[in-house]
Motif scaffolding. Sequence first.
Motif, PDB file in Angstrom:
ATOM      1  N   PHE A 130      -0.345   2.021  10.085  1.00  0.00           N
ATOM      2  CA  PHE A 130       0.813   1.367   9.482  1.00  0.00           C
ATOM      3  C   PHE A 130       1.678   0.666  10.524  1.00  0.00           C
ATOM      4  O   PHE A 130       2.271  -0.381  10.248  1.00  0.00           O
ATOM      5  N   LEU A 139       3.484  -8.679   4.268  1.00  0.00           N
ATOM      6  CA  LEU A 139       3.731  -7.721   3.184  1.00  0.00           C
ATOM      7  C   LEU A 139       2.517  -7.603   2.270  1.00  0.00           C
ATOM      8  O   LEU A 139       2.248  -6.539   1.713  1.00  0.00           O
ATOM      9  N   MET A 142       0.136  -5.218   3.784  1.00  0.00           N
ATOM     10  CA  MET A 142       0.638  -3.854   3.624  1.00  0.00           C
ATOM     11  C   MET A 142       0.472  -3.348   2.201  1.00  0.00           C
ATOM     12  O   MET A 142       0.153  -2.192   1.978  1.00  0.00           O
ATOM     13  N   ARG A 143       0.700  -4.249   1.257  1.00  0.00           N
ATOM     14  CA  ARG A 143       0.561  -3.855  -0.149  1.00  0.00           C
ATOM     15  C   ARG A 143      -0.888  -3.430  -0.416  1.00  0.00           C
ATOM     16  O   ARG A 143      -1.142  -2.390  -1.011  1.00  0.00           O
ATOM     17  N   SER A 146      -1.777  -0.120   1.693  1.00  0.00           N
ATOM     18  CA  SER A 146      -1.130   1.118   1.235  1.00  0.00           C
ATOM     19  C   SER A 146      -1.648   1.496  -0.152  1.00  0.00           C
ATOM     20  O   SER A 146      -1.816   2.685  -0.459  1.00  0.00           O
ATOM     21  N   GLN A 147      -1.936   0.478  -0.977  1.00  0.00           N
ATOM     22  CA  GLN A 147      -2.554   0.768  -2.285  1.00  0.00           C
ATOM     23  C   GLN A 147      -3.929   1.407  -2.091  1.00  0.00           C
ATOM     24  O   GLN A 147      -4.274   2.388  -2.753  1.00  0.00           O
TER      25      GLN A 147
ATOM     26  N   PHE B 130       4.490   4.615   1.924  1.00  0.00           N
ATOM     27  CA  PHE B 130       4.308   3.277   2.472  1.00  0.00           C
ATOM     28  C   PHE B 130       4.322   2.214   1.378  1.00  0.00           C
ATOM     29  O   PHE B 130       4.786   1.096   1.600  1.00  0.00           O
ATOM     30  N   GLN B 131       3.848   2.576   0.194  1.00  0.00           N
ATOM     31  CA  GLN B 131       3.948   1.622  -0.911  1.00  0.00           C
ATOM     32  C   GLN B 131       5.420   1.340  -1.245  1.00  0.00           C
ATOM     33  O   GLN B 131       5.796   0.204  -1.496  1.00  0.00           O
ATOM     34  N   THR B 134       6.779  -0.964   1.291  1.00  0.00           N
ATOM     35  CA  THR B 134       6.249  -2.313   1.099  1.00  0.00           C
ATOM     36  C   THR B 134       7.007  -3.013  -0.023  1.00  0.00           C
ATOM     37  O   THR B 134       7.351  -4.184   0.085  1.00  0.00           O
ATOM     38  N   GLY B 137      10.238  -4.116   1.341  1.00  0.00           N
ATOM     39  CA  GLY B 137       9.999  -5.384   2.039  1.00  0.00           C
ATOM     40  C   GLY B 137      10.654  -5.545   3.398  1.00  0.00           C
ATOM     41  O   GLY B 137      10.491  -6.594   4.021  1.00  0.00           O
TER      42      GLY B 137
END
Lengths: 334, 334
Positions: A130, A139, A142-143, A146-147, B130-131, B134, B137
């Motif tokens: 991370f 972003l 990251m989305r 992390s998903q 972490f979601q 995210t 933002g």
Amino acid sequence: MDKEEPLQKLLDYLAADMAMCNHVIMDKMKSSVDLVSQLAAHLIVAGGKRLRPLLTLASAHLCGYEQDSNDLQPRHVRLAACIEFLHTATLLHDDVIDESMLRRGTDSANAIFGNSASVLVGDFLFARAFQLMTEDGSLKVMRIVSQASATIAEGEILQMTMQNDLSTSVSRYFEVVYGKTAALFAASCRVGALAAECKSQDEEALDVYGTNLGMAFQLVDDALDYSADQEKLGKTVGDDFREGKITYPVLIAYEKADAEEKKFWERVIEKGEQNEEDLLHAFSLIRKHHAIEATLQEAMVFANKACDALAHFPESELRNLFQDIAKYTVNRHF
Amino acid sequence: MDKEEPLQKLLDYLAADMAMCNHVIMDKMKSSVDLVSQLAAHLIVAGGKRLRPLLTLASAHLCGYEQDSNDLQPRHVRLAACIEFLHTATLLHDDVIDESMLRRGTDSANAIFGNSASVLVGDFLFARAFQLMTEDGSLKVMRIVSQASATIAEGEILQMTMQNDLSTSVSRYFEVVYGKTAALFAASCRVGALAAECKSQDEEALDVYGTNLGMAFQLVDDALDYSADQEKLGKTVGDDFREGKITYPVLIAYEKADAEEKKFWERVIEKGEQNEEDLLHAFSLIRKHHAIEATLQEAMVFANKACDALAHFPESELRNLFQDIAKYTVNRHF
């Protein structure tokens, strides 16, 4: 590995990128705590086939990633390292789970220390992944990652709840396969596509490719655990059996079993009562009902879907390699 | 909890925020996998004092956070939930480690299943944290929290490597305390400050407050494990002793020990050879050398530093509560 294998060809094609990726991995594993650096180094250096970061790098290039030749840590390389950290973290945590399920009272001090280190170094690598994404700053990346991380955990938990349960449906099994393997394959490809700042259709095509490649890969893994030559595989076979894991070959063999065979599966998988000769008997039942062939056939369906998704991209040497990897996944013996 | 306690006062002060925070927590725990929702719900609903998310919420207000009263999931609330997820994830993984160290051969199927679930649900909550970031933002928030996550893992690993080692220095012990506790306290405060989009001096003041509060908190925790009334504490005392953990009270008692006492500590902590009556003897040695008083005195130094950092903010009811919390941390019996 055979030099002619598509995986080796892709590694050769991306040798410069992979060298940079290994450098980022070594760099980001550094820690003020010695044991962290040591364990992480051991894990990652000794590590596997690097298939997932390779997919990230390759996907970036397939989407026309323009590399600044002066940049020693380009975006797609850092994201590939991030994917490898995440994968290694999940492998470490898998060890704890598999070991817990296997161990059943035959504890050892070593196994205990191993558990703690596996959990904590896994957490460290997860955090580092991370940090790498945060440095990258997208972003969207990251989305997706992390998903994927949440989906992996959910897949593993689902697998745990259906452990020993022969009434598991095939669709439930596929759900587990998606979570534990395909979700990260898909994210690996997608993140590479994002590094290239490609069109959303490119990203989606690679998501479909990665998902289906991951499904095929896991199905073959499950088949190999009941059929591989232990030495060629480089790890023990029969682990899934001993853990009472519900995998495709077992579901097929159980579905086709006669009354006596059903009793056998119920004893060894559901009740977990296993003798020394049971694994060989399981092998013979799997063979009798062609459960390996059925599993590989199913894997081939996914591999073909992965190839179909590539039609979106113009023909190129790299696209061919993507195709070869998908086909090879089903024919591999490792 | 006594209604007059500062923690309760802060909870009352932030009751509306905490209600929203609990709502976000419930909402984000949802999963397509039943066991995930169930376990997560059990953990978080039954969960502790919510001190860390409370610090996030309070820090946001101390920095003048302007709340849109129509927003049911305002930024600081979502970030507070994220902090609680992260904390619960580390608690779950701690369980595996502590249990591994304690168990030593006295395995049970339940403990085994517990291990797997703890690892995986911890990973799930980590991913969810972490979601949430995210969704928020802010790269700055992500940087702080992912750094804190790495530091926590490093602190825990450092603790593991110095388990049973009586030659551990006090500064090394403080390093562990910073990693395992203070780093997340600091991040909790800092993230709240960031939600308020405050000046960097505000953020830094709260970072200093959180760090020192966390140090004090962990020192008191370590003291309570050798001194608390088990019923009041609500958990067993002597756990650190049984695990051979190196904590401040032990370091003091060992430093002041005569030859015979040194032998005792070496047997029970270094060799891990413990009889039933050893815990009571450890208690008496700790008392004899005033090791609890020394630990609490050290905690008070940190608590005072935490209070000093608050001088940066103008006087207010909320600032007084921050001060009371720091002082109360040292005097608590839970």
